[in-house]
Enzyme design. Structure first.
Site, mmCIF file in Angstrom:
data_model
loop_
_atom_site.group_PDB
_atom_site.id
_atom_site.type_symbol
_atom_site.label_atom_id
_atom_site.label_comp_id
_atom_site.label_asym_id
_atom_site.label_seq_id
_atom_site.Cartn_x
_atom_site.Cartn_y
_atom_site.Cartn_z
ATOM 1 N N GLY A 285 1.472 -2.955 5.804
ATOM 2 C CA GLY A 285 1.127 -2.624 7.180
ATOM 3 C C GLY A 285 0.393 -3.758 7.869
ATOM 4 O O GLY A 285 0.559 -3.983 9.073
ATOM 5 N N ASP B 21 -10.689 2.096 2.547
ATOM 6 C CA ASP B 21 -9.848 1.820 1.381
ATOM 7 C C ASP B 21 -10.520 2.216 0.071
ATOM 8 O O ASP B 21 -9.844 2.405 -0.948
ATOM 9 C CB ASP B 21 -9.466 0.337 1.330
ATOM 10 C CG ASP B 21 -8.410 -0.016 2.363
ATOM 11 O OD1 ASP B 21 -7.688 0.893 2.816
ATOM 12 O OD2 ASP B 21 -8.310 -1.205 2.735
ATOM 13 N N ARG C 61 -3.612 2.430 -4.587
ATOM 14 C CA ARG C 61 -4.978 2.925 -4.725
ATOM 15 C C ARG C 61 -5.026 4.285 -5.431
ATOM 16 O O ARG C 61 -5.993 4.602 -6.120
ATOM 17 C CB ARG C 61 -5.663 2.986 -3.360
ATOM 18 C CG ARG C 61 -5.704 1.606 -2.699
ATOM 19 C CD ARG C 61 -6.752 1.471 -1.642
ATOM 20 N NE ARG C 61 -6.526 0.257 -0.860
ATOM 21 C CZ ARG C 61 -6.880 -0.970 -1.235
ATOM 22 N NH1 ARG C 61 -7.480 -1.148 -2.402
ATOM 23 N NH2 ARG C 61 -6.628 -2.019 -0.466
ATOM 24 N N ARG D 96 5.177 4.941 8.702
ATOM 25 C CA ARG D 96 3.841 4.836 9.303
ATOM 26 C C ARG D 96 3.972 4.456 10.778
ATOM 27 O O ARG D 96 4.710 3.536 11.131
ATOM 28 C CB ARG D 96 3.012 3.776 8.569
ATOM 29 C CG ARG D 96 2.666 4.159 7.146
ATOM 30 C CD ARG D 96 1.900 3.035 6.461
ATOM 31 N NE ARG D 96 2.585 2.572 5.262
ATOM 32 C CZ ARG D 96 2.292 1.448 4.625
ATOM 33 N NH1 ARG D 96 1.339 0.666 5.080
ATOM 34 N NH2 ARG D 96 2.972 1.111 3.548
ATOM 35 N N ARG E 265 -4.607 -13.071 6.661
ATOM 36 C CA ARG E 265 -5.074 -13.715 7.885
ATOM 37 C C ARG E 265 -5.085 -15.230 7.756
ATOM 38 O O ARG E 265 -4.710 -15.944 8.693
ATOM 39 C CB ARG E 265 -6.463 -13.177 8.241
ATOM 40 C CG ARG E 265 -6.419 -11.745 8.783
ATOM 41 C CD ARG E 265 -7.799 -11.097 8.776
ATOM 42 N NE ARG E 265 -7.802 -9.807 9.466
ATOM 43 C CZ ARG E 265 -7.347 -8.672 8.945
ATOM 44 N NH1 ARG E 265 -6.835 -8.670 7.713
ATOM 45 N NH2 ARG E 265 -7.386 -7.542 9.630
#
Length: 429
Positions: free
Chosen positions: A93, A313, A388, A121, A26
């Site tokens: 993503g 997450d 992950r 996705r 961001r």
């Protein structure tokens, strides 16, 4: 790469959580939208935020990289150039969804691509509201990358109730709204990560039990001069590792503690984990703390589905913690896990089963029958090319009596390039 994980006899020391991936994305995007020069310190070197920088460069944004220091000369809303080749979002993503909001709002003709995982996705969630606003956007089969974006004839105002709690969807709509003469409003019934609102200083207000966030061309986009805090999602692996490993004591410095991100901290506390939280402070607009975690006796929990968006997450590594908790733990309302880099519900069920844990896979969650004396089997764990999954498997393998292997372990670079070095250091201290 296949990585061997030896259980070892201790787990202690200090680690610094890697720079926050969500904030790094961001900060770069918002710096490009600003008309000022921004210097962002401690910018993530992970693959995903680097994809964002690469895409911005193709859009004509001048970026100087010096390790974890990034200098971005903003071009403003109307300064983006038409790229000469597709914008490759890699595995990210966040890059694809947030950048789509910007380029679609700006009406930049371009094509966004990604790797095989990202291309599988769905992007329909962002395409629908962008089309309602008057953006020109389409994808393969109407929902997958590559995404094609064209010029628009001006944006229409939109009041958009979020159908799911998703910070990426919320941010995409708000970023497109920055190009609208009339306010675009996002109605958020369930809180999700609020980094976008914080960093852009967007107007928001309560709306019953929900929140309304607004953006428009009248919003002045501030320069992004600050130091990115440590990534809470990365720190969560050491929080669980320190909790389940006998005699462990791990200090995690510079950990971002944004209240819309840190539900896993409170969930682990509810399960009986013992933390010491010190040096609370703010890194510009984001709360930061140092955490010390020690081995703890855990109890099972039935997770409130309302907390799932705040710990989506961290759920894979929380499942690892549940294996060592006394009793039956239940996660529900987590079907969103099936739409990540891999189907994380199915993947974790397979990983835990390989370890010898007793679990029941549900459509929207999982049941885990924990045992404080659980001793995972030494196993060869698939990572499913998901960072992950690889890291959760490594934390699980620490409690095994034998050597385990993590397949395609290099995928940890997506979010935590130094994970394996930090793990080795904690075992050697």
């Amino acid at each position: 790469m296949i990585k061997k994980v030896q259980p070892g006899t201790k787990l202690s020391g200090t680690v610094t959580a890697p720079p926050d991936k969500s904030i790094s994305h961001r900060s770069a995007l918002f710096a490009a939208l600003s008309r000022e020069v921004s210097v962002i310190e401690n910018f993530s070197e992970a693959a995903d935020p680097q994809s964002t920088l690469n895409c911005l460069t193709l859009l004509g944004v001048e970026i100087d990289r010096n390790g974890r220091s990034v200098r971005i000369r903003g071009v403003g809303r109307d300064g983006f150039q038409t790229p000469l080749k597709p914008l490759d979002c890699g595995n990210s993503g966040t890059t694809m969804r947030l950048l789509s909001g910007i380029v679609a709002g700006a009406g930049i003709e371009c094509r966004l691509t990604g790797d095989a995982s990202l291309s599988s996705r769905t992007m329909k969630r962002i395409m629908d509201p962008l089309k309602q606003m008057g953006c020109t956007i389409d994808g393969k089969d109407g929902e997958y990358a590559p995404i094609h974006i064209g010029k628009n004839q001006g944006l229409r105002p939109l009041r958009y109730p979020l159908p799911i709690p998703s910070a990426q969807l919320k941010s995409c709509v708000l970023l497109a709204g920055l190009f609208s003469d009339d306010p675009v409003e996002v109605v958020e019934p369930i809180p999700s990560r609020d980094h976008t609102e914080r960093l852009l200083e967007l107007d928001s207000e309560a709306f019953g039990t929900a929140k309304v966030i607004r953006s428009s061309r009248s919003d002045v986009i501030p320069a992004q001069n600050y130091e990115v805090p440590g990534d809470f999602s990365a720190a969560a692996f050491w929080m669980v590792g320190g909790t389940i490993f006998p005699g462990a004591e791990i200090r995690i410095s510079n950990t971002g503690m944004n209240p819309t991100r840190n539900a896993a901290y409170h969930i682990l506390e509810q399960m009986g984990a013992e933390f010491e939280r010190t040096n609370d402070r703010f890194a510009q607009k984001e709360p930061v703390s140092d955490l010390t975690v020690t081995s703890s006796a855990l109890r099972a929990i039935e997770l409130d589905p309302a907390l799932v968006p705040n710990c989506i997450d961290e759920l894979p590594v929380l499942m690892v913690a549940m294996c060592f908790a006394e009793g039956r733990s239940v996660i529900s309302g987590a079907s969103e896990l099936r739409h990540k880099e891999t189907d994380r519900l199915a993947a974790m069920h397979e990983i835990l089963t390989l370890a010898g844990a007793k679990t029941e896979l549900k459509e929207d969650g999982i049941i885990i029958y924990g045992n404080p004396d659980f001793e995972p089997l030494a196993a060869r764990y698939p990572s499913f090319h998901d960072h992950r999954m690889a890291m959760a498997s490594a934390i699980l393998a620490l409690r095994s009596k034998g050597s385990s292997e993590i397949v395609d372990a290099e995928c940890t670079a997506i979010s935590y390039p130094h994970f394996w070095q930090d793990l080795s250091a904690l075992q050697e201290n």
